[in-house]
Enzyme design. Structure first.
Site, PDB file in Angstrom:
ATOM      1  N   SER A  75       0.869  -1.168   0.000  1.00 19.85           N
ATOM      2  CA  SER A  75       0.000   0.000   0.000  1.00 19.85           C
ATOM      3  C   SER A  75       0.909   1.222   0.000  1.00 19.85           C
ATOM      4  CB  SER A  75      -0.890  -0.033   1.243  1.00 19.85           C
ATOM      5  OG  SER A  75      -1.630   1.160   1.351  1.00 19.85           O
ATOM      6  N   LYS A  89      -1.180  -1.160  -4.370  1.00 20.29           N
ATOM      7  CA  LYS A  89      -2.334  -0.332  -4.009  1.00 20.29           C
ATOM      8  C   LYS A  89      -1.833   1.086  -3.839  1.00 20.29           C
ATOM      9  CE  LYS A  89      -4.733   0.147   0.312  1.00 20.29           C
ATOM     10  NZ  LYS A  89      -5.458  -0.515   1.414  1.00 20.29           N
ATOM     11  N   ASP A 107      -7.074   3.259  -3.279  1.00 22.06           N
ATOM     12  CA  ASP A 107      -7.785   3.394  -1.992  1.00 22.06           C
ATOM     13  C   ASP A 107      -7.991   4.870  -1.683  1.00 22.06           C
ATOM     14  OD1 ASP A 107      -8.825   3.201   0.551  1.00 22.06           O
ATOM     15  OD2 ASP A 107      -7.149   2.046   1.395  1.00 22.06           O
ATOM     16  N   GLU A 146     -11.138   1.145  -3.426  1.00 21.81           N
ATOM     17  CA  GLU A 146     -11.447   0.882  -2.023  1.00 21.81           C
ATOM     18  C   GLU A 146     -12.054   2.120  -1.376  1.00 21.81           C
ATOM     19  OE1 GLU A 146      -8.043  -0.905  -0.138  1.00 21.81           O
ATOM     20  OE2 GLU A 146      -8.798  -0.520   1.874  1.00 21.81           O
ATOM     21  N   ASP A 201     -13.825  -1.085   3.023  1.00 20.85           N
ATOM     22  CA  ASP A 201     -12.912  -1.211   4.153  1.00 20.85           C
ATOM     23  C   ASP A 201     -13.644  -0.636   5.372  1.00 20.85           C
ATOM     24  OD1 ASP A 201     -10.925  -0.720   6.083  1.00 20.85           O
ATOM     25  OD2 ASP A 201      -9.447   0.081   4.706  1.00 20.85           O
ATOM     26  N   LYS A 242     -10.045  -6.284   8.167  1.00 26.63           N
ATOM     27  CA  LYS A 242      -9.021  -5.942   9.160  1.00 26.63           C
ATOM     28  C   LYS A 242      -9.588  -6.406  10.495  1.00 26.63           C
ATOM     29  CE  LYS A 242      -7.413  -1.794   6.770  1.00 26.63           C
ATOM     30  NZ  LYS A 242      -7.401  -0.314   6.744  1.00 26.63           N
TER      31      LYS A 242
HETATM   32  O1  OSB Z   1      -7.121   2.182   4.354  1.00 28.37           O
HETATM   33  O2  OSB Z   1      -6.043   0.367   4.276  1.00 28.37           O
HETATM   34  C1  OSB Z   1      -6.153   1.516   4.695  1.00 28.37           C
HETATM   35  C2  OSB Z   1      -3.064   2.451   6.762  1.00 28.37           C
HETATM   36  C3  OSB Z   1      -3.640   3.227   7.737  1.00 28.37           C
HETATM   37  C4  OSB Z   1      -4.991   3.465   7.697  1.00 28.37           C
HETATM   38  C5  OSB Z   1      -5.770   2.923   6.669  1.00 28.37           C
HETATM   39  C6  OSB Z   1      -5.198   2.122   5.691  1.00 28.37           C
HETATM   40  C7  OSB Z   1      -3.811   1.910   5.730  1.00 28.37           C
HETATM   41  C8  OSB Z   1      -3.088   1.145   4.725  1.00 28.37           C
HETATM   42  C9  OSB Z   1      -1.765   0.563   5.155  1.00 28.37           C
HETATM   43  O3  OSB Z   1      -3.438   1.035   3.571  1.00 28.37           O
HETATM   44  C10 OSB Z   1      -1.553  -0.863   4.793  1.00 28.37           C
HETATM   45  C11 OSB Z   1      -0.338  -1.441   5.472  1.00 28.37           C
HETATM   46  O4  OSB Z   1      -0.363  -1.686   6.701  1.00 28.37           O
HETATM   47  O5  OSB Z   1       0.657  -1.627   4.770  1.00 28.37           O
HETATM   48 MG    MG Z   2      -8.376   1.098   3.078  1.00 28.17          MG
END
Ligand code: OSB
Ligand code: MG
Length: 373
Positions: A138, A164, A192, A217, A242, A266
């Site tokens: 990400s 992502k 995202d 997302e 999410d 999550k």
């Molecule tokens: O929306 O997935 C998310 C990190 C902090 C808050 C929200 C998100 C994220 C990430 C990080 O996308 C993903 C990771 O831990 O590498």
């Molecule tokens: Mg997300």
């Protein structure tokens, strides 16, 4: 049978190797809340609360979760006999509204503890079937397109199976186009938005359809299902939810309303591993692919996510980067690594499968409190 005598809360501070920006804010020095549960027989187990410093992703924060665990959740579970970790979710949910991340941290500690006491890997206790899980990266919002492309290309070179990218208004169509052109048609790309858009932006979001994204997302409000259903009718790109999926019930509603086609699970956001498994099973029965999201966890939270992602319907690459992507030094031994094909091994060792570097955790601790009743 398990009986926890104490829960120690610790706040540690860890600097990310580079700032991580999403549409609603940026993280640089992470405040991380860790829990250590101690059983009457002396066994201990660790979990991580994924609440952030600020309530810009979800309503909870490190500070709110600390109070909720200390005043409401720990007193319910300390000294009480549980047959299995599966009983803990309902025990901390009864008459508690929200506070999913606080509840999850406690519940996940019990799963880790049960796995430790039974001398089996957490993945096995949860019903995992894979011995390695596919990892995506990400990538946060970047100052310009060139920086984003170079990070995305480097990630592909490291073996990641999915890229992502975080988007927000004015850093969307051009950024996604650039990454698609740089990486070619075969790479799995997701975008995202972390709730940065409204239905007034449909024309922009529709322009993303031409880039063949695996998913977009959470484009709309963090707690919405209705407007996402409307949007999904008007764009081709599958929506992945999410923030909006906080319970099995919300997952059912998503399917019924057509608010999205994919779920990012999550465990912290849905109140723990029991609820994660319910959502996983429901999604599987309904042909909805799931993947495991990340919250910039330390190696402890990551261990729980990797165990969960070994379940069969985690069919898309999960946000499970190895330790060095986030930290100069992680708090677990061995650190998490990824092979050149983009897989992270699911540990065979009992419990969460890695050792917590307690001396290092002590060095990083800014406050701690042992709760015994
Ligand atoms: O929306 O997935 C998310 C990190 C902090 C808050 C929200 C998100 C994220 C990430 C990080 O996308 C993903 C990771 O831990 O590498
Ligand atoms: Mg997300």
């Amino acid at each position: 049978m398990m009986q926890v005598e104490s829960i120690t809360l610790r706040e540690i501070r860890m600097n990310l190797r580079e700032p991580f920006e999403i549409s609603s804010g940026v993280e640089e020095e992470r405040r991380i809340l860790l829990l250590e549960l101690r059983e009457a027989d002396g066994t201990s187990a660790w979990s991580e609360c994924v609440a952030g410093n600020a309530p810009n992703y979800f309503p909870e924060t490190v500070d709110s979760a600390w109070v909720v665990i200390k005043n409401w959740l720990a007193p319910r579970v300390i000294g009480r006999e549980f047959e299995s970790a599966d009983e803990v979710g309902p025990a901390v949910e009864q008459d508690v509204r929200g506070n999913n991340m606080a509840r999850a941290a406690v519940e996940m500690g019990f799963w880790a503890l049960q796995a430790e006491m039974e001398n089996i890997p957490l993945a096995k206790l949860l019903g995992g079937t894979r011995d390695k899980v596919s990892a995506g990266i990400s990538i946060g919002i970047q100052p310009d397109v060139e920086t984003l492309i170079s990070k995305a290309e480097r990630a592909i070179g490291e073996g990641y199976s999915k890229i992502k990218i975080k988007i927000k208004p004015d850093k969307d169509v051009e950024y996604v186009r650039a990454v698609r052109e740089a990486l070619g048609d075969d790479v799995a790309i997701m975008a995202d938005a972390n709730s940065a858009y409204t239905l007034d932006d449909v024309s922009t979001l529709r322009r993303l359809d031409e880039f063949n994204l695996v998913t977009i997302e959470q484009p709309l409000a963090w707690d919405d299902l209705i407007q996402h259903a409307d949007l999904q009718q008007r764009i081709k790109t599958p929506i992945c939810l999410d923030e909006s999926i906080t319970t099995l019930t919300r997952a059912r509603e998503m399917v019924k309303l057509g608010s999205g086609k994919i779920i990012n699970i999550k465990p912290g956001r849905v109140g723990g591993l029991r609820q994660s498994k319910f959502i996983h099973d429901f999604a599987e029965e309904n042909g909805v692919p799931v993947w495991c999201g990340g919250m910039l966890e330390s190696g402890i939270g990551r261990a729980h996510n990797i165990a969960l992602a070994s379940l069969p319907n985690f069919s898309l690459p999960s946000d499970l980067s190895p330790s060095h992507r986030y930290w100069d030094r992680d708090i677990v031994r061995q650190e998490w690594t990824m092979d050149p094909q983009g897989y992270v091994q699911v540990p065979h060792a009992p419990g969460i499968g890695v050792d917590v570097d307690v001396d290092f955790v002590d060095d990083l601790t800014v406050q701690s409190e042992e709760i015994t009743s």
